[in-house]
Design a protein around this motif. Structure first.
Motif, PDB file in Angstrom:
ATOM      1  N   GLN A  33       0.800  -1.466  -0.135  1.00 17.13           N
ATOM      2  CA  GLN A  33       0.467  -0.259   0.403  1.00 17.13           C
ATOM      3  C   GLN A  33       0.476   0.742   0.057  1.00 17.13           C
ATOM      4  N   TYR A  35       0.469   5.467   1.183  1.00 12.30           N
ATOM      5  CA  TYR A  35       0.394   7.031   1.768  1.00 12.30           C
ATOM      6  C   TYR A  35       1.201   7.478   1.545  1.00 12.30           C
ATOM      7  N   LEU A  43      -2.356   9.860   8.219  1.00 11.36           N
ATOM      8  CA  LEU A  43      -1.830   9.449   6.866  1.00 11.36           C
ATOM      9  C   LEU A  43      -3.120   9.796   6.631  1.00 11.36           C
ATOM     10  N   HIS A  45      -4.671   7.049   3.183  1.00 11.54           N
ATOM     11  CA  HIS A  45      -4.396   5.631   1.873  1.00 11.54           C
ATOM     12  C   HIS A  45      -4.730   6.462   0.187  1.00 11.54           C
ATOM     13  N   LEU A  48      -3.466   0.536  -3.623  1.00 12.20           N
ATOM     14  CA  LEU A  48      -3.540  -1.015  -2.257  1.00 12.20           C
ATOM     15  C   LEU A  48      -3.226  -1.916  -4.170  1.00 12.20           C
ATOM     16  N   ARG A  50      -2.456  -5.628  -4.826  1.00 10.04           N
ATOM     17  CA  ARG A  50      -1.905  -7.058  -3.865  1.00 10.04           C
ATOM     18  C   ARG A  50      -0.917  -7.936  -4.692  1.00 10.04           C
ATOM     19  N   GLY A  92       1.319  -6.089   3.753  1.00 11.97           N
ATOM     20  CA  GLY A  92       0.607  -6.624   4.263  1.00 11.97           C
ATOM     21  C   GLY A  92       1.165  -7.569   4.565  1.00 11.97           C
ATOM     22  N   SER A  99      -1.167  -9.225  11.436  1.00 16.44           N
ATOM     23  CA  SER A  99      -1.382  -8.982  10.196  1.00 16.44           C
ATOM     24  C   SER A  99      -1.059  -6.828  10.605  1.00 16.44           C
ATOM     25  N   LEU A 101       0.909  -4.801   9.808  1.00 11.60           N
ATOM     26  CA  LEU A 101       1.024  -3.501   9.025  1.00 11.60           C
ATOM     27  C   LEU A 101       2.279  -2.371   9.390  1.00 11.60           C
TER      28      LEU A 101
ATOM     29  N   PHE B  33      -4.627  -0.582  14.683  1.00  5.34           N
ATOM     30  CA  PHE B  33      -3.732  -0.297  15.056  1.00  5.34           C
ATOM     31  C   PHE B  33      -3.133   0.754  15.709  1.00  5.34           C
ATOM     32  N   GLN B  97      -9.787  -5.073   7.922  1.00  2.00           N
ATOM     33  CA  GLN B  97      -9.341  -6.521   7.775  1.00  2.00           C
ATOM     34  C   GLN B  97      -7.936  -6.227   7.698  1.00  2.00           C
ATOM     35  N   GLY B  98      -7.837  -5.878   9.028  1.00  2.00           N
ATOM     36  CA  GLY B  98      -6.699  -6.096   9.342  1.00  2.00           C
ATOM     37  C   GLY B  98      -5.528  -4.675   8.132  1.00  2.00           C
ATOM     38  N   ALA B  99      -4.746  -6.233   7.713  1.00  2.00           N
ATOM     39  CA  ALA B  99      -3.523  -5.362   6.703  1.00  2.00           C
ATOM     40  C   ALA B  99      -4.175  -5.673   5.062  1.00  2.00           C
ATOM     41  N   THR B 101      -6.667  -5.123   4.293  1.00  2.00           N
ATOM     42  CA  THR B 101      -7.265  -4.219   3.186  1.00  2.00           C
ATOM     43  C   THR B 101      -7.270  -2.001   4.042  1.00  2.00           C
ATOM     44  N   GLU B 102      -7.305  -1.178   2.979  1.00  3.52           N
ATOM     45  CA  GLU B 102      -6.910   0.060   3.550  1.00  3.52           C
ATOM     46  C   GLU B 102      -7.084   0.768   5.253  1.00  3.52           C
ATOM     47  N   ALA B 103      -5.837   1.014   5.713  1.00  5.92           N
ATOM     48  CA  ALA B 103      -5.633   1.930   7.210  1.00  5.92           C
ATOM     49  C   ALA B 103      -6.368   3.182   6.537  1.00  5.92           C
ATOM     50  N   PHE B 105      -6.406   6.426   9.206  1.00  5.32           N
ATOM     51  CA  PHE B 105      -5.693   7.373  10.149  1.00  5.32           C
ATOM     52  C   PHE B 105      -6.641   7.942  10.816  1.00  5.32           C
TER      53      PHE B 105
END
Lengths: 113, 114
Positions: A33, A35, A43, A45, A48, A50, A92, A99, A101, B33, B97-99, B101-103, B105
């Motif tokens: 990802q 940011y 921050l 986003h 992303l 995969r 990730g 998990s 990040l 987080f 969903q944790g890391a 998916t996008e976080a 802040f």
């Protein structure tokens, strides 16, 4: 410890030019990802990508991912003064148990009007 | 949704005092987080919660730091006693969903311990 490492640490360009930032990482990933952080702010986003994707676009942003080289790049086309910020990559993990990040050190981009 | 909300935005405290930082997650997000950002060390992950349960606290510096999620939408990070080296900007972020998916802040809490 930091998973991603951005390169360069700092980049200064003129408005209208393209900006390219690179990110390298060490372990296998589920996704990567990007940011942006403006001075004194949280921050935000950007995009992303995969692990099974090679390229992704969002407006003036283009991200590539090379899992064989464990690297990614962020290209900002036709840069604007408002793009001045720090840019971070974050990874990730591949495993599903945790998990974390984790972020790199960031690239400070300055776009001069 | 107003996004991730942190309070206070700024905190100045004396060494030895207890400090509590607060974070309200985005409704529906199940992952939280806590990060600390300094010039020297960059963005450090302190702790990660999933469904209110601490999953990874390996980044918590020492026993002076503790974090809780009393419910699905709220978290606190406590430092007791605080020390000058704890001075930093503390961010919380939530995701679906944790890391994976996008976080999202919050704006951060700038902590200064004098």
């Amino acid at each position: 410890s930091q998973q991603g490492e951005e390169d360069p640490q700092a980049l200064s360009i003129q408005e209208g030019e393209n900006a390219t930032m690179n990110c390298s990482y060490k372990t296998s990933i589920n996704n990567l990802q990007w940011y942006r952080q403006n001075s004194g702010r949280g921050l935000v986003h950007l995009i992303l990508i995969r692990s099974n994707e090679r390229e992704k676009h969002s407006g003036r942003l283009r991200v590539t991912l090379d899992t064989s080289k464990k690297s990614s790049s962020l290209l900002i086309t036709a840069s604007r003064a408002a793009d001045t910020a720090s840019y971070f990559c974050a990874t990730g993990p591949l495993e599903t148990s945790g998990s974390r990040l984790t972020f790199g050190e960031g690239t400070q981009l300055t776009v001069n009007p | 949704d107003a996004g991730v909300i942190q309070s206070p935005r700024h905190e100045v405290t004396e060494m030895g005092q207890e400090v509590t930082l607060r974070c309200k997650l985005i409704s529906g997000h199940n992952s939280l987080f806590w990060y600390r950002q300094t010039m020297m060390r960059g963005l450090e992950l302190l702790i990660y919660f999933n469904n209110n349960v601490p999953i990874d606290d390996s980044g918590m510096p020492e026993d002076r730091f503790s974090a809780k999620m009393p419910n699905a939408s709220f978290s606190t990070l406590k430092i007791q006693p605080s020390e000058p080296r704890d001075s930093a900007v503390y961010f919380c972020a939530s995701s679906l969903q944790g890391a994976y998916t996008e976080a999202f802040f919050g704006q951060g809490t700038r902590l200064t311990v004098v």
